[in-house]
Design a protein around this motif. Structure first.
Motif, PDB file in Angstrom:
ATOM      1  N   GLN A   1       3.833  28.451  29.585  1.00 37.06           N
ATOM      2  CA  GLN A   1       3.076  29.055  30.691  1.00 37.06           C
ATOM      3  C   GLN A   1       3.967  29.288  31.903  1.00 37.06           C
ATOM      4  O   GLN A   1       3.821  30.299  32.596  1.00 37.06           O
ATOM      5  CB  GLN A   1       1.897  28.170  31.053  1.00 37.06           C
ATOM      6  CG  GLN A   1       0.728  28.418  30.116  1.00 37.06           C
ATOM      7  CD  GLN A   1      -0.388  27.408  30.269  1.00 37.06           C
ATOM      8  OE1 GLN A   1      -0.443  26.694  31.258  1.00 37.06           O
ATOM      9  NE2 GLN A   1      -1.251  27.352  29.277  1.00 37.06           N
ATOM     10  N   ALA A   2       4.900  28.327  32.126  1.00 38.02           N
ATOM     11  CA  ALA A   2       5.819  28.499  33.267  1.00 38.02           C
ATOM     12  C   ALA A   2       6.671  29.744  33.044  1.00 38.02           C
ATOM     13  O   ALA A   2       6.886  30.533  33.972  1.00 38.02           O
ATOM     14  CB  ALA A   2       6.692  27.261  33.418  1.00 38.02           C
ATOM     15  N   ALA A   3       7.137  29.941  31.774  1.00 37.94           N
ATOM     16  CA  ALA A   3       7.946  31.120  31.468  1.00 37.94           C
ATOM     17  C   ALA A   3       7.105  32.383  31.672  1.00 37.94           C
ATOM     18  O   ALA A   3       7.577  33.382  32.234  1.00 37.94           O
ATOM     19  CB  ALA A   3       8.468  31.031  30.046  1.00 37.94           C
ATOM     20  N   ALA A   4       5.822  32.315  31.231  1.00 37.86           N
ATOM     21  CA  ALA A   4       4.947  33.489  31.387  1.00 37.86           C
ATOM     22  C   ALA A   4       4.732  33.785  32.868  1.00 37.86           C
ATOM     23  O   ALA A   4       4.700  34.945  33.287  1.00 37.86           O
ATOM     24  CB  ALA A   4       3.614  33.234  30.692  1.00 37.86           C
ATOM     25  N   ARG A   5       4.596  32.693  33.661  1.00 39.76           N
ATOM     26  CA  ARG A   5       4.404  32.893  35.109  1.00 39.76           C
ATOM     27  C   ARG A   5       5.630  33.559  35.718  1.00 39.76           C
ATOM     28  O   ARG A   5       5.525  34.412  36.586  1.00 39.76           O
ATOM     29  CB  ARG A   5       4.130  31.550  35.792  1.00 39.76           C
ATOM     30  CG  ARG A   5       2.657  31.184  35.794  1.00 39.76           C
ATOM     31  CD  ARG A   5       2.355  30.131  36.833  1.00 39.76           C
ATOM     32  NE  ARG A   5       3.106  28.927  36.639  1.00 39.76           N
ATOM     33  CZ  ARG A   5       2.763  27.945  35.798  1.00 39.76           C
ATOM     34  NH1 ARG A   5       1.670  28.063  35.078  1.00 39.76           N
ATOM     35  NH2 ARG A   5       3.495  26.871  35.677  1.00 39.76           N
ATOM     36  N   GLU A   6       6.835  33.142  35.211  1.00 35.50           N
ATOM     37  CA  GLU A   6       8.095  33.722  35.692  1.00 35.50           C
ATOM     38  C   GLU A   6       8.109  35.221  35.394  1.00 35.50           C
ATOM     39  O   GLU A   6       8.425  36.044  36.251  1.00 35.50           O
ATOM     40  CB  GLU A   6       9.248  32.984  34.995  1.00 35.50           C
ATOM     41  CG  GLU A   6      10.625  33.509  35.256  1.00 35.50           C
ATOM     42  CD  GLU A   6      11.105  33.234  36.688  1.00 35.50           C
ATOM     43  OE1 GLU A   6      12.036  33.905  37.099  1.00 35.50           O
ATOM     44  OE2 GLU A   6      10.504  32.378  37.378  1.00 35.50           O
ATOM     45  N   ILE A   7       7.681  35.572  34.140  1.00 40.09           N
ATOM     46  CA  ILE A   7       7.645  36.987  33.762  1.00 40.09           C
ATOM     47  C   ILE A   7       6.649  37.727  34.650  1.00 40.09           C
ATOM     48  O   ILE A   7       6.906  38.804  35.160  1.00 40.09           O
ATOM     49  CB  ILE A   7       7.279  37.135  32.265  1.00 40.09           C
ATOM     50  CG1 ILE A   7       8.461  36.631  31.437  1.00 40.09           C
ATOM     51  CG2 ILE A   7       6.939  38.577  31.902  1.00 40.09           C
ATOM     52  CD1 ILE A   7       8.172  36.454  29.968  1.00 40.09           C
ATOM     53  N   ASP A   8       5.471  37.059  34.874  1.00 41.31           N
ATOM     54  CA  ASP A   8       4.458  37.675  35.736  1.00 41.31           C
ATOM     55  C   ASP A   8       5.043  37.939  37.118  1.00 41.31           C
ATOM     56  O   ASP A   8       4.799  38.980  37.727  1.00 41.31           O
ATOM     57  CB  ASP A   8       3.250  36.744  35.893  1.00 41.31           C
ATOM     58  CG  ASP A   8       2.387  36.768  34.646  1.00 41.31           C
ATOM     59  OD1 ASP A   8       2.671  37.588  33.756  1.00 41.31           O
ATOM     60  OD2 ASP A   8       1.467  35.943  34.563  1.00 41.31           O
ATOM     61  N   ALA A   9       5.807  36.938  37.618  1.00 43.65           N
ATOM     62  CA  ALA A   9       6.387  37.084  38.958  1.00 43.65           C
ATOM     63  C   ALA A   9       7.361  38.258  38.973  1.00 43.65           C
ATOM     64  O   ALA A   9       7.367  39.069  39.904  1.00 43.65           O
ATOM     65  CB  ALA A   9       7.098  35.805  39.361  1.00 43.65           C
ATOM     66  N   GLN A  10       8.148  38.352  37.884  1.00 41.45           N
ATOM     67  CA  GLN A  10       9.097  39.473  37.823  1.00 41.45           C
ATOM     68  C   GLN A  10       8.355  40.806  37.784  1.00 41.45           C
ATOM     69  O   GLN A  10       8.726  41.769  38.421  1.00 41.45           O
ATOM     70  CB  GLN A  10       9.995  39.327  36.594  1.00 41.45           C
ATOM     71  CG  GLN A  10      11.113  38.325  36.817  1.00 41.45           C
ATOM     72  CD  GLN A  10      11.828  37.988  35.524  1.00 41.45           C
ATOM     73  OE1 GLN A  10      11.601  38.609  34.493  1.00 41.45           O
ATOM     74  NE2 GLN A  10      12.678  36.989  35.588  1.00 41.45           N
ATOM     75  N   GLU A  11       7.241  40.792  37.002  1.00 41.15           N
ATOM     76  CA  GLU A  11       6.459  42.033  36.924  1.00 41.15           C
ATOM     77  C   GLU A  11       5.856  42.391  38.269  1.00 41.15           C
ATOM     78  O   GLU A  11       5.795  43.554  38.648  1.00 41.15           O
ATOM     79  CB  GLU A  11       5.360  41.885  35.876  1.00 41.15           C
ATOM     80  CG  GLU A  11       5.889  42.253  34.501  1.00 41.15           C
ATOM     81  CD  GLU A  11       4.925  41.901  33.380  1.00 41.15           C
ATOM     82  OE1 GLU A  11       3.781  41.516  33.678  1.00 41.15           O
ATOM     83  OE2 GLU A  11       5.362  41.989  32.220  1.00 41.15           O
TER      84      GLU A  11
END
Ligand code: FAQ
Length: 439
Positions: free
Chosen positions: A327-337
């Motif tokens: 989830q942390a990795a997904a949040r990182e991707i979300d932040a990048q998006e």
């Protein structure tokens, strides 16, 4: 007026005291108004501790209470009864989980509560330490002890602590199934052979006293009733609930054709209640102190189940850690998006322009730099200010960056490296014969 010498420490103390008075008044007002206290609300330490104590004991009773009936799952007389018993035992585990979760809202740690149970520092209800000797005991246990639990817990649905009250509403709905199926089991026996009716009578005789003792000591000896009633944690006293239970049981016992084992049991028209013999409190205290017929086995089984379940908890924790990392990795991707979207939005309103300057007539425009501007006219203005302030040019081009196509840096070699096998492309490949000039 501030006293001379009253330093910052006194100010801080005053402030603390003022805030405490405000908090306790707000708490008292909620209790007096029969409102719920929620976990974020301020509450007196005693209120919190009393709740944790009662809820933990309640949770322990639920999970320990799985044992007397679980022993009969493999011996149930029909598939239907087996399925019902499995569902009931599973519900009790579920009730334990709701309740430990409620205790956690008060700051208690589940591991600590379980340690306290396993080490005998916290109690669970005494009836669990009696054996279920026959199939009729399974019915009597459910009819009487679940019946007592329903009477107590329906009253507790109005407890002042919101999360506990809400968990109890759910628990009561399930407990009434437990109670009903116990009565149904006994009713079936009551319609059976003389031996079945006998086993029904004997089982009810074994469970009547432990069920009465579930309501605790008499009010006169109850340690916690006064404060718990004042805080509205408890909404009825031990004796009030016990009386309610007896009054409900009498007509049900008649329907079962069973005799409740109390010679003093009779209707008292003056009180509008049944008189009855209170449970033997010496026996209650003995069993609570660890000297009931099954205390040792029940606790040993519980500890063993806990130890054997360690790998499940470890696996669940490992899984949770893995999921959290995902989830942390997904949040990182979300932040990048999100950043990319922001960039897109800027790009939409203030696109990037490439600026080309012709330094003097007759030479080509050369790239000078980039700038952002909302449209071509403003881009040209900005380009003039930025790149030709010192008469560097005589002509300007501004081109939207997104309209330009460039070579890919990765293709640098393929595009631009001198092709060693194509030396013939260079004039030097063809040395002129000696003496020949002008080539
Ligand atoms: N056994 O001052 P009080 C179920 C303790 S199970 C052992 O009157 P309080 C699952 C009491 O804790 C139903 N200890 O205490 C199931 C206290 O000890 P402490 C679970 C007892 O709290 C069903 C001390 O004596 N329901 O449904 C007993 O004001 C069927 C002094 O007593 C609940 O737990 C006892 N019988 O009132 C599974 C209801 N009685 O803390 C299979 C929630 C008293 O000073 C089949 N609890 N003690 O060390 C309550 O309502 C209350 O806590 C009472 C006791 C009413 C139990």
């Amino acid at each position: 007026m501030k006293m001379r010498g009253a330093g910052p420490a006194n100010d801080a103390e005053d402030d603390l005291r003022r805030r405490w008075v405000v908090s306790i008044s707000a708490f008292d007002a909620l209790i007096a108004g029969d409102q719920k206290i929620e976990y974020k609300d301020w509450m007196p330490d005693g209120y919190r501790e009393s709740l944790i104590r009662q809820i933990a004991q309640h949770a322990h009773s639920e999970i320990m209470g799985m044992q007397p009936e679980a022993a009969w799952i493999s011996r149930a007389p029909s598939l239907a009864r087996k399925a019902v018993l499995i569902a009931k035992v599973q519900d009790e585990a579920g009730h334990g989980l709701y309740l430990y979760a409620v205790a956690e809202t008060l700051g208690a740690r589940r591991e600590d509560l379980l340690d306290a149970l396993h080490e005998g520092r916290q109690k669970y209800l005494s009836f669990i330490n009696y054996p279920t000797l026959t199939w009729a005991d399974v019915g009597a246990l459910a009819w009487l002890t679940d019946g007592a639990a329903v009477v107590n817990q329906v009253s507790l649905c109005r407890t002042s602590y919101g999360p506990y009250a809400r968990a109890l509403v759910r628990i009561c709905r399930e407990e009434s199934f437990h109670h009903r199926q116990g009565f149904d089991l006994l009713y079936t026996l009551s319609q059976g052979t003389p031996a079945q009716r006998r086993s029904l009578q004997e089982a009810v005789e074994r469970w009547w006293q432990p069920a009465l003792a579930m309501f605790g000591p008499p009010d006169s000896l109850s340690t916690h009733s006064a404060s718990s009633m004042a805080w509205r944690i408890k909404r009825a006293t031990n004796d009030e609930l016990r009386q309610r239970f007896v009054d409900l049981c009498v007509p049900q016992a008649e329907a079962l054709g069973v005799r409740l084992p109390d010679p003093a049991l009779r209707w008292n028209p003056e009180r509008g209640h049944h008189d009855f013999t209170p449970p033997d409190y010496d026996e209650l205290m003995r069993v609570v102190a660890g000297h009931g017929p099954r205390n040792k086995q029940r606790l040993a089984h519980r500890r063993r189940a806990h130890e054997e379940g360690a790998w499940v908890r470890e696996a669940a924790a490992a899984h949770a850690a893995k999921e959290a990392a995902k989830q942390a990795a997904a949040r990182e991707i979300d932040a990048q998006e999100a950043i990319a979207q922001e960039v897109d939005a800027v790009e939409e309103e203030w696109p990037l322009w490439e600026v080309f300057v012709r330094p003097r007539r007759g030479v080509g425009h050369t790239h000078a730099g980039s700038l952002r501007a909302p449209d071509a006219a403003l881009a040209l203005h900005s380009a003039r200010d930025l790149y030709t302030r010192r008469e560097e040019g005589v002509s300007l081009w501004v081109v939207p960056s997104r309209s330009m196509t460039s070579s890919d840096p990765e293709h640098k070699d393929a595009y631009f490296a001198p092709a060693a096998d194509k030396q013939y492309r260079h004039a030097s490949f063809f040395p002129p014969p000696e003496g020949v000039e002008g080539l």
